[in-house]
Motif scaffolding. Structure first.
Motif, short mmCIF file in Angstrom:
data_model
loop_
_atom_site.label_atom_id
_atom_site.label_comp_id
_atom_site.label_asym_id
_atom_site.label_seq_id
_atom_site.Cartn_x
_atom_site.Cartn_y
_atom_site.Cartn_z
N ASN A 105 -47.50 -18.21 5.87
CA ASN A 105 -48.90 -17.79 5.90
C ASN A 105 -49.11 -16.63 6.86
OD1 ASN A 105 -49.34 -20.04 4.27
ND2 ASN A 105 -49.79 -21.33 6.05
N PHE A 108 -54.05 -13.81 11.13
CA PHE A 108 -54.82 -12.59 11.31
C PHE A 108 -55.45 -12.49 12.69
CE2 PHE A 108 -55.01 -10.56 7.18
CZ PHE A 108 -54.71 -11.58 6.29
N TYR B 33 -51.85 -18.22 -2.34
CA TYR B 33 -52.56 -18.65 -1.15
C TYR B 33 -54.07 -18.60 -1.39
CZ TYR B 33 -48.12 -16.79 0.72
OH TYR B 33 -46.79 -16.49 0.94
N TYR B 35 -57.38 -18.03 1.29
CA TYR B 35 -57.88 -17.76 2.62
C TYR B 35 -59.40 -17.83 2.61
CZ TYR B 35 -53.29 -15.87 3.95
OH TYR B 35 -51.95 -15.72 4.22
N GLN B 37 -62.77 -16.32 4.64
CA GLN B 37 -63.28 -15.35 5.62
C GLN B 37 -64.71 -15.74 5.97
OE1 GLN B 37 -63.75 -11.12 4.48
NE2 GLN B 37 -62.95 -10.57 6.49
N PHE B 42 -63.62 -13.45 10.23
CA PHE B 42 -62.33 -14.04 10.58
C PHE B 42 -61.67 -14.66 9.36
CE2 PHE B 42 -59.03 -15.26 13.18
CZ PHE B 42 -58.78 -16.62 13.14
N LEU B 43 -60.41 -14.32 9.14
CA LEU B 43 -59.65 -14.80 7.98
C LEU B 43 -58.72 -15.92 8.41
CD1 LEU B 43 -58.90 -11.33 6.59
CD2 LEU B 43 -59.45 -13.20 5.06
N ILE B 45 -56.05 -19.13 6.84
CA ILE B 45 -55.37 -19.74 5.70
C ILE B 45 -55.96 -21.11 5.40
CG2 ILE B 45 -53.57 -20.72 7.19
CD1 ILE B 45 -53.04 -19.37 3.62
N SER B 48 -51.31 -22.83 0.95
CA SER B 48 -50.28 -22.02 0.33
C SER B 48 -49.56 -22.93 -0.65
CB SER B 48 -49.31 -21.44 1.35
OG SER B 48 -48.59 -22.47 1.99
N ILE B 55 -48.89 -26.60 0.87
CA ILE B 55 -49.13 -26.71 2.31
C ILE B 55 -50.61 -26.58 2.55
CG2 ILE B 55 -48.62 -25.79 4.59
CD1 ILE B 55 -46.21 -26.95 3.14
N PHE B 90 -60.61 -15.65 -0.45
CA PHE B 90 -59.62 -14.73 -1.00
C PHE B 90 -58.40 -15.48 -1.49
CE2 PHE B 90 -61.10 -10.52 -0.06
CZ PHE B 90 -61.95 -10.66 1.03
#
Lengths: 118, 113
Positions: A105, A108, B33, B35, B37, B42-43, B45, B48, B55, B90
């Protein structure tokens, strides 16, 4: 756990000038990848540049280049000859070179908002 | 040709509803994946997934579940939507052993009223 820090919430540059965005990271790993992504107002995440930690040579993509200092865990982005279209949020990201689990992963930073003045 | 696509791009819904966001990649990648935001950009996870394992980020509520009908798709299902779920989501994909670069979809802006 790895962390990525971007200490500049906002930056401004004059068109045609050069600007450097800072990024530092913390990791105990020796092999990893670093990325800079650009997010314009359209919100699309666009890859700007990538760096493999095992490579000593700094990556370059046209007007974009990085200063990768592995010992200092620093990965700054330099934008030369800034253009109006460079205005965006810029995110620094870290990825482990290991596979499996959550290691693939991206981690960021909080981003730097870049404004370009005409 | 769109590499990673998401639908819808905008989603406005009421609290308590169940919704899905679709993601498709035509890059032949083996890992996808999701994500999130948040309002401060702020991004983080969420999931995945490759054809071997899923995961889950431990902070993700179990109201969120990814579903992969095949290697090219990873859809996100959200049950009992809450106000705090409002964000941009995302989808991304990558190929193990190939530059490790993740390519992102255009994002889906979810607004829960």
């Amino acid at each position: 756990a790895q962390t990525v820090t971007q200490s500049q919430p906002e930056m401004s540059v004059q068109e045609a000038e050069t600007v450097t965005l800072s990024c530092t990271y913390d990791t105990s790993e020796s092999d990893y990848y670093l990325f800079w992504y650009k997010q314009p107002p359209s919100r699309q995440m666009i890859l700007v540049i990538r760096q493999e930690a095992y490579k000593q040579q700094n990556a370059t993509e046209n007007r974009f280049s990085v200063n990768f200092q592995k010992a200092a865990k620093s990965f700054s982005l330099k934008i030369s000859d800034s253009q109006l279209g460079d205005a965006a949020m810029y995110f620094c990201a870290y990825r482990s070179a290991n596979y499996g689990g959550s290691q693939g992963n991206l981690i960021f930073g909080k981003g730097t908002k870049l404004s370009v003045k005409p | 040709d769109t590499a990673v696509s998401q639908t819808p791009k905008y989603l406005v819904t009421q609290m308590g509803n169940d919704k899905s966001i679709k993601c498709e990649q035509n890059l032949g990648h083996d890992t996808m994946y999701w994500y999130k935001q948040d309002s401060k950009k702020f991004l983080k996870i969420m999931f995945s997934y490759n054809n071997k394992e899923l995961i889950i980020n431990e902070t993700v509520p179990n109201r969120f579940s990814p579903k992969s009908p095949d290697k090219a798709h990873l859809n996100l299902h959200i049950n009992s939507l809450e106000l705090g779920d409002s964000a941009v989501y995302f989808c991304a994909s990558s190929q193990q052993g190939l530059q490790e670069t993740q390519y992102f979809g255009p994002g889906t802006r979810l607004l829960v009223l």
